[in-house]
Write an enzyme that holds these catalytic residues in place. Structure first.
Site, PDB file in Angstrom:
ATOM      1  N   HIS A 141      43.099  33.590  49.286  1.00 57.92           N
ATOM      2  CA  HIS A 141      42.063  34.572  48.963  1.00 57.92           C
ATOM      3  C   HIS A 141      42.239  34.985  47.508  1.00 57.92           C
ATOM      4  CE1 HIS A 141      39.110  37.783  49.838  1.00 57.92           C
ATOM      5  NE2 HIS A 141      39.778  38.426  48.901  1.00 57.92           N
ATOM      6  N   CYS A 142      41.216  34.738  46.715  1.00 55.03           N
ATOM      7  CA  CYS A 142      41.298  35.017  45.280  1.00 55.03           C
ATOM      8  C   CYS A 142      40.697  36.387  44.982  1.00 55.03           C
ATOM      9  CB  CYS A 142      40.558  33.930  44.487  1.00 55.03           C
ATOM     10  SG  CYS A 142      40.640  34.163  42.699  1.00 55.03           S
TER      11      CYS A 142
END
Length: 283
Positions: free
Chosen positions: A91-92
């Site tokens: 998850h960025c």
């Protein structure tokens, strides 16, 4: 180049990363004797994990309590987005989106393009300072004082290069070995064989030269009301638990990476073949 970076950022953040739709109810068991564990006075229990065969290697898949499904291989549940994502990478927080099967190539192109943009700006700032030195016949320090904006950009791009440049090199390594960030930190394929590795060339072709699969979600569809389930249904409520290592007759499933089938319970071995093999058998 700046427009290209912004477009890739938009594609990365706005595209469905590969979210698997949730089930309204736990999966229906096909064989109660093999897939469920009956305890006196308690509801039946589904196995916590299952074994699937990927390219001849046994891979464990887990049951997701939130989505009420067995996750396909390489799928993981994101605690931030609260969704199961196919080929989950990470998850960025910088793009505010999960990176998965459907947007990984755009994420890498965004990071790599940002690296090239930083190099471009950093290099031409020095070129501009050199032109000032030649035109005014002055020293480098005096030329730098005449263009403070170039100094700010040089420092900014130099610091940014350590981040986006290092990230680009790391993901080039991941692509060449057909790993995800999640797998690299969790499973450490250096200690055992990677069942997804097809060779460097084929790994790059898989990422950049294959079609993006369609989304499994209809985000514009109207939300349907949940239908009430009969109270006598066995699948109305399951308590998922681990069956333990002493249960040697754990069921196995053969999984085809290209198939879109869902893992089912209750059979000793189920082969999910792709459509080409099915057509070949019919002929």
């Amino acid at each position: 180049m700046l427009i290209q970076v912004l477009v890739l950022l938009l594609l990365t953040s706005s595209r469905d990363p590969g979210i698997i739709p949730r089930n309204a109810q736990p999966p229906e068991p096909e064989n109660y004797e093999n897939s469920l564990e009956f305890v006196s006075g308690q509801t039946p229990r589904l196995p916590r994990t299952k074994d699937v065969i990927v390219n001849g290697a046994i891979v464990k898949v887990k049951y997701c309590d939130t989505c009420m499904l067995y996750r396909p291989p390489r799928c993981s549940h994101c605690s931030i987005c609260d969704n199961c994502v196919e080929r989950f990478d990470h998850h960025c927080p910088w793009v505010g989106q999960c990176i998965g099967l459907r947007n990984y190539r755009f994420f890498f192109m965004f990071v790599f393009s940002s690296t090239l943009l930083c190099l471009y700006v950093h290099g031409f700032c020095w070129v501009y300072i050199k032109k000032i030195m030649d035109s005014e016949k002055s020293s480098i320090w005096k030329a730098m004082t005449n263009t403070p904006a170039s100094i700010v950009l040089i420092i900014y791009t130099f610091l940014s290069l350590w981040f986006v440049g290092g990230l680009s090199i790391f993901h080039l390594y991941l692509i060449s070995t057909n790993q995800t960030t999640y797998e690299n930190f969790r499973y450490q394929y250096s200690r055992r064989a990677n069942p997804y590795n097809k060779g460097t060339v084929q790994n790059f072709l898989e990422i950049f030269c294959t079609g993006v699969p369609p989304s499994k979600n209809k985000f514009r569809a109207k939300v349907q009301r949940k239908a009430e389930t009969p109270s006598h249904s066995v699948s109305a409520r399951f308590i998922v638990s681990n069956l333990g290592n002493d249960k040697r007759d754990q069921e196995k499933v053969s999984w085809d990476e290209r198939g879109d089938g869902a893992l089912s319970t209750g059979s000793n071995r189920i082969t999910l073949a792709d459509s080409d093999n099915m057509m070949g058998n019919r002929q």
